[in-house]
Each structure stands twice: as C-alpha cells, then as structure tokens.
Motif scaffolding. Structure first.
Motif, short mmCIF file in Angstrom:
data_model
loop_
_atom_site.label_atom_id
_atom_site.label_comp_id
_atom_site.label_asym_id
_atom_site.label_seq_id
_atom_site.Cartn_x
_atom_site.Cartn_y
_atom_site.Cartn_z
N SER A 118 0.86 -1.19 0.00
CA SER A 118 0.00 0.00 0.00
C SER A 118 0.90 1.23 0.00
O SER A 118 2.07 1.15 0.37
CB SER A 118 -0.88 0.00 1.24
N THR A 119 0.36 2.37 -0.41
CA THR A 119 1.16 3.59 -0.44
C THR A 119 1.73 3.89 0.94
O THR A 119 2.90 4.28 1.07
CB THR A 119 0.31 4.76 -0.96
N GLU A 120 0.95 3.69 1.98
CA GLU A 120 1.41 3.98 3.33
C GLU A 120 2.58 3.06 3.72
O GLU A 120 3.56 3.50 4.31
CB GLU A 120 0.27 3.80 4.35
N GLU A 121 2.44 1.78 3.36
CA GLU A 121 3.53 0.84 3.67
C GLU A 121 4.77 1.17 2.85
O GLU A 121 5.90 1.11 3.36
CB GLU A 121 3.07 -0.60 3.39
N ASP A 122 4.57 1.48 1.57
CA ASP A 122 5.71 1.85 0.72
C ASP A 122 6.49 3.01 1.33
O ASP A 122 7.73 2.99 1.39
CB ASP A 122 5.23 2.25 -0.69
#
Lengths: 132, 132, 132, 132
Positions: free
Chosen positions: C115-119
């Motif tokens: 996910s963008t947050e994890e990335d």
C-alpha cells in the motif's frame, strides 16, 4: 530466485570486486529478464549501468553467456544483426547465465566497469553460489 | 489475408516445428507490416520473440527474404547500414515474403528459435499454403 | 553515497518490508538520478519495478517527495502536466528525497508493491539511516 | 502455459468474436508479460493491436483486470500516473488476469476492437478455458 540467494549473489560479486580493487555495476535478472537486484559501486563510470544490464539481458534472453553470443551476433558471425534485436544485446563478455545445480536456467548476471576478464570473474563468483 | 488463411499458416508452421522437435516463435505480418498472428511455443528462448518479428518485418518492408537482405545489409554488402533503418532489420535467414499464387505480396512471416535452416524450413511450409 | 551506506539502506528497507509481511521493489538513486541499488523481493508484482524507479526519479529530479509532487503534478494541481515531463513522474507516495544530516540532497529512494502507506514507511526506514 | 492451452484460448476468443459479429485483436501473454500468442482478425482497426497488448500487459504486471486498474490509475484514483508507468497501461476494460484452477496467475489476455463489454466477454471465454 529466493531473496536470500539473490542478495548472497550480489554480496559475493561486490566482495570479489573489492578484492580485485575495481569499481563495477552488478545486475541480476530473473529467468524472464526482469530485474531482481542491482548495485553500482561508488565511483563506477555511469556508462557501465546500461552495459551491465544489457550483458545480463543478453544471457537471459538467449540462454548464452554474452562472450559466446559475441561469436554469432557479429558482422563475421552466423547471425549478423542479432546483436541489434531486443533493444540491443551485449556482444562481449561479462554476462553469464545463472543455472541451478540441475542445469535449469534461473536468471542471468551482468557485470561491467572493469576489464572484461575481471567483469567475468566477478560474475562467476556470484553464479557459483547457485551450485554450492 | 483472411483469418482462415492466417490461422492455417500459423498451424502449419507450428506443426512443422513440432515434427522437427524444435521450439520457435512464429510471426505473421500483413503487407503493411502490421501484426496478423503470433505464436511462441512453450520453452522457446525469449530473445526469439523480437527476432521472429524483425525477420518478418524485414521481408515485409523490403519485399525480400531476410536471407537475401543479408547480402546487401552488411558491412561487406552494397548497402551497409540499411540493416539499421526502420528500427533495425534482421540480416540473416528466417523471414520470408508471403506471396499469393499470382505473385502479389500479401505479407511476411518470420520464424526464430531453432537453427537458421530449420527456421526457414518452418516458414516455408506456411508460405506454401498461399500457393496451394 | 558510499557503498556501505547504500547497501545498509537497501538492507534496512528489505528488513522493514519483511516485518510488514509485504513484497516490494526498492530503488535507490544518486543525486543525479542514476541507479545506485535495486532489489525486487521474490513474488513482487512486476509492475512495481518501474513504479519504484519512477518514484525515486521523481524525488531525485524535483527534490520533493513523490507524495508532495502529487499536489502539483495533477489535473487539479498548480502545474498540471509536470507529471508527464522527464519520461513520466510518479504523482503519489513512496518516493523520498535522501538527505544527509546537514540537509544536503544525496539521492532518492522509491518503494512500490505494497500500500502507499507501507511503501512510504519502508522508504522512511532507509532514509533515516542517513540521519543516524 | 502449454501450447495446446494457449492455442485453445486463442481459438475460443476468435470463435466468440465471430459469434458476436465483431472484429478484434486477441493478445495472450505469459505470467512475465512476454507474448505467447496473438491474432488480429481481418478488418480490425490497426489501433487495436497496441491496445490489446497494453490491456494484457496491465493485467499481467499488476495482477489486476484492466477494468479494476482503471479505478486507481486515474486522476481521481489513489495512484494517479500509475497508468503512465511501464510504457503506458490500459485503464479500461478488456484485459483479464489468467488464473489456473488453483488461483495461480499464469498470464493475461487482452482483447480490443469491439465495445469494452464485448472485448471483456471475448476475453472471458478464453480465460474460462483454464478453469475447465
């Protein structure tokens, strides 16, 4: 290829280059020629980035070390212009097919930045990890 | 070319390759060099995809089999660098002009993955369908 | 950036991704946007390779995290079409500017596959190494 | 994918298009997004060639049908510009992930030339062969 194998190959090639006192790019591709790992040592000439990638790509796409590819993809070889296919192949040494112990092609590695002989030696150390 | 002709050529080339026990890519283009049909047999080296396309493209763009093109598009030929035009031509055998029974050019076929002789033989079987 | 710093950042991002249980590509560029290091974890979707590179390239070329770039390079932003320059920028999060402790830009990192947050969280762990 | 499966999918999609009375291009890629088979029906608009390929490529690279990709790779989606990565993705329907009966991704198919609904229906017939 498992992450641990890929990073072990990258580390082994890096260590060998340091022992030889040279600066290189190391490019590891999977069997479908997609990037798996890459390292450019600080101070390596920038032109070596694409060269390392193309050496590895040549080996992956033709199941042939780039030094062997040079014998056919050449004005005097049996398939002149083959070196201009697939976005441009590398018709000189430093790209090796990566094979598992049973001979299966699992990817390719390309090294560039030092002499062709040194590039090959560095790539070989990494390839040998798969046979251990 | 009608769909039935195109698929018959693709099938004929595929069958011939299986008889020869080789793995190839088969690329059929129309007379304007646009893709009509393509097949990559399982296990064919990936580099052969672009090579088959370029062989067919060479034949379609110059109305000349790629083995004949090799005589002119070569450092020792009469039109050196012609092989570098049009995104890169294939200066070796395996690409054939497809002609109707009356000699009209209707397209081209390129085969890659086996020896040059086998590639040509496979392409020839398909081309002959147009003459039947 | 020294080899030891680059490989430490690659390792730190890789370790963080494993902790989060996700598969990603990690791309590290130097301040001139040339590749320094890359790793694709086994099983990461292939589309993430180019995305990780483009996120890092966006940060390196504009000295701006890709999440901030998204505010201007967007049909509703102040510089619509900026995202189409330079071969295509990444107008969403996961690309971070790499800065030394004194604020100097030394490169960029892009992470893609989760996910963008994890990335972003994975990229941040690597960027923080430069501040340690 | 075995040759017999690939050609059966190509034939099934072709037959479905004929039943619908439409002209399309059918592009089948393997799991690494390399071409496996392609057919352009006589009379199909030429623009559909690249569209069919890009729809299939989108599904292969992101493990997502192109109609689903359209929800994120869009100015109003969560990852605007994702559609501009990897040489350009197709952010509308007609590209399907090909999955084996156990859910493994084995490739992708893209169909273009008719309405989006018809393109999807044609691709679906081919994809269903893997589940039979």
């Amino acid at each position: 290829m498992q992450d641990t194998i890929v990073t072990a190959m990258l580390d082994a090639a890096h260590t060998k280059a340091k022992k030889l006192g040279v600066k290189v790019c190391i490019s590891i591709l999977d069997a479908a020629a997609w990037p798996a790992a890459f390292l450019r040592m600080e101070g390596t000439i920038l032109g070596a980035i694409d060269v390392a990638n193309k050496k590895a790509r040549t080996a992956a796409l033709f199941h042939m070390d780039s030094a062997d590819f040079a014998k056919i993809g050449h004005p005097d070889g049996g398939a002149y212009t083959l070196e201009n296919t697939n976005g441009g192949m590398a018709s000189f040494g430093g790209g090796l097919v990566l094979k598992a112990a049973d001979g299966t092609v699992v990817g390719a590695i390309g090294v560039s930045g030092a002499s062709t002989e040194e590039d090959i030696a560095i790539a070989r150390v990494a390839a040998n990890i798969l046979l251990a």
